[in-house]
Scaffold this motif. Structure first.
Motif, PDB file in Angstrom:
ATOM      1  N   ALA A  47       6.322  -0.568  -1.755  1.00  0.00           N
ATOM      2  CA  ALA A  47       4.666  -0.413  -0.518  1.00  0.00           C
ATOM      3  C   ALA A  47       4.252  -0.046  -0.890  1.00  0.00           C
ATOM      4  N   LEU A  48       4.757   1.766  -1.495  1.00  0.00           N
ATOM      5  CA  LEU A  48       3.966   3.319  -1.584  1.00  0.00           C
ATOM      6  C   LEU A  48       2.598   2.276  -2.954  1.00  0.00           C
ATOM      7  N   ALA A  49       3.707   1.650  -3.830  1.00  0.00           N
ATOM      8  CA  ALA A  49       3.391   2.030  -5.415  1.00  0.00           C
ATOM      9  C   ALA A  49       2.818   0.542  -5.265  1.00  0.00           C
ATOM     10  N   ASP A  50       2.409  -0.559  -4.424  1.00  0.00           N
ATOM     11  CA  ASP A  50       1.503  -1.584  -4.523  1.00  0.00           C
ATOM     12  C   ASP A  50      -0.187  -0.868  -4.119  1.00  0.00           C
ATOM     13  N   ASP A  51       0.143   0.547  -3.540  1.00  0.00           N
ATOM     14  CA  ASP A  51      -1.315   0.949  -2.870  1.00  0.00           C
ATOM     15  C   ASP A  51      -1.250   2.050  -3.896  1.00  0.00           C
ATOM     16  N   LEU A  52      -0.733   2.338  -4.625  1.00  0.00           N
ATOM     17  CA  LEU A  52      -1.870   3.443  -5.190  1.00  0.00           C
ATOM     18  C   LEU A  52      -1.886   3.034  -7.054  1.00  0.00           C
ATOM     19  N   VAL A  53      -1.206   1.795  -7.556  1.00  0.00           N
ATOM     20  CA  VAL A  53      -1.681   1.021  -7.973  1.00  0.00           C
ATOM     21  C   VAL A  53      -2.805   0.135  -7.515  1.00  0.00           C
ATOM     22  N   GLN A  54      -3.593   0.067  -6.639  1.00  0.00           N
ATOM     23  CA  GLN A  54      -4.392  -0.412  -5.932  1.00  0.00           C
ATOM     24  C   GLN A  54      -5.474   0.232  -6.377  1.00  0.00           C
ATOM     25  N   ASP A  55      -5.210   1.204  -6.189  1.00  0.00           N
ATOM     26  CA  ASP A  55      -6.360   2.641  -6.783  1.00  0.00           C
ATOM     27  C   ASP A  55      -5.889   3.042  -7.569  1.00  0.00           C
ATOM     28  N   VAL A  56      -5.435   2.598  -8.482  1.00  0.00           N
ATOM     29  CA  VAL A  56      -5.542   2.925 -10.550  1.00  0.00           C
ATOM     30  C   VAL A  56      -6.563   1.574 -10.565  1.00  0.00           C
TER      31      VAL A  56
END
Length: 191
Positions: A47-56
Motif C-alpha cells: 500500500a505504501l509502495a502504491d502511494d510512493l510510486v504514484q508520487d514518483v
C-alpha cells in the motif's frame, strides 16, 4: 521493407513533455512494474509502495516540461524513486513486515514462489526459497539492498546506481558486491 524501430524512452519523454499523452502511456507501460517492485521491496509495504510510486509518476509529470536528456530515462526515473523513498524515510520510521499480506491476501513470499504447475513438494521448496530471499533482502543494510534492487528491479548499471544514489562508482560497486555475497551465503542451503 525496413521495420520501424520503437522510440527510445528518452524520445518518449521528450514527446510527453510537448504534450503527447500516448508517449506517457508507453513509458508507464514499460516501467510501471519494475518501478513498483523496486519501491515495494524497499518499503516492504504494498500500500505504501502504491502511494510512493504514484508520487514518483506525479513528480515525473510535473518535471516533464523541464526534462532534458542528461542520462538514460530509466536512471532518471529510478533517481526520482530513490529521492521519494529517502524523503519518506526521513519523516517515517520503517515498520512494515515481510510477513504482511498483499491486497489480494497473499504473503509476499507467495508472489515469488513457483507456479502452481509444480507439485506440492516443489511449491513448498520454492515458497521457502522465496521467503528466504525476502528475509535475506530485509537483513541487508539499506544501502546494499538499494543497490541490489536498483540493478535487479531497475536494470540499472553500476554507473547509473552510483548516479542515482549519489555515491562514487567504487562505493556502488562495493555495495552491490557485498549484497550479492551476503545473499549468496544466505541462500546456499537452496543450491
Amino acid at each position: 521493407m525496413e521495420a520501424a524501430t520503437a522510440p527510445t524512452d528518452e524520445q518518449l519523454m521528450q514527446a510527453f513533455a510537448t504534450g503527447d499523452a500516448a508517449a506517457f502511456e508507453s513509458l508507464y507501460d514499460r516501467h510501471a512494474l519494475g518501478l513498483w517492485r523496486f519501491v515495494q521491496r524497499s518499503a516492504h509495504n504494498p500500500a505504501l509502495a502504491d502511494d510512493l510510486v504514484q508520487d514518483v509518476w506525479f513528480k515525473l509529470v510535473q518535471q516533464a516540461p523541464q526534462y532534458q536528456v542528461r542520462a538514460r530515462f530509466r536512471t532518471w526515473l529510478f533517481t526520482l524513486a530513490h529521492h521519494r523513498l529517502v524523503d519518506h524515510w526521513r519523516t517515517h520510521k520503517p515498520h512494515a513486515s515481510l510477513d504482511a499480506e498483499t491486497e489480494d491476501g497473499a504473503a509476499l513470499a507467495d508472489l515469488l514462489a513457483a507456479a502452481s504447475g509444480f507439485g506440492p513438494e516443489r511449491r513448498l521448496e520454492s515458497r521457502e526459497q522465496a521467503q528466504a530471499l525476502l528475509d535475506a533482502l530485509a537483513e541487508l543494510p539499506a544501502p546494499q539492498r538499494e543497490a541490489f534492487l536498483l540493478q535487479a528491479e531497475g536494470g540499472l548499471s553500476l554507473d547509473e546506481i552510483a548516479q542515482t544514489t549519489g555515491v562514487n562508482l567504487q562505493t556502488a560497486k562495493s555495495r552491490l558486491r557485498y549484497a550479492r555475497n551476503r545473499l549468496r551465503e544466505t541462500l546456499e542451503a537452496f543450491a
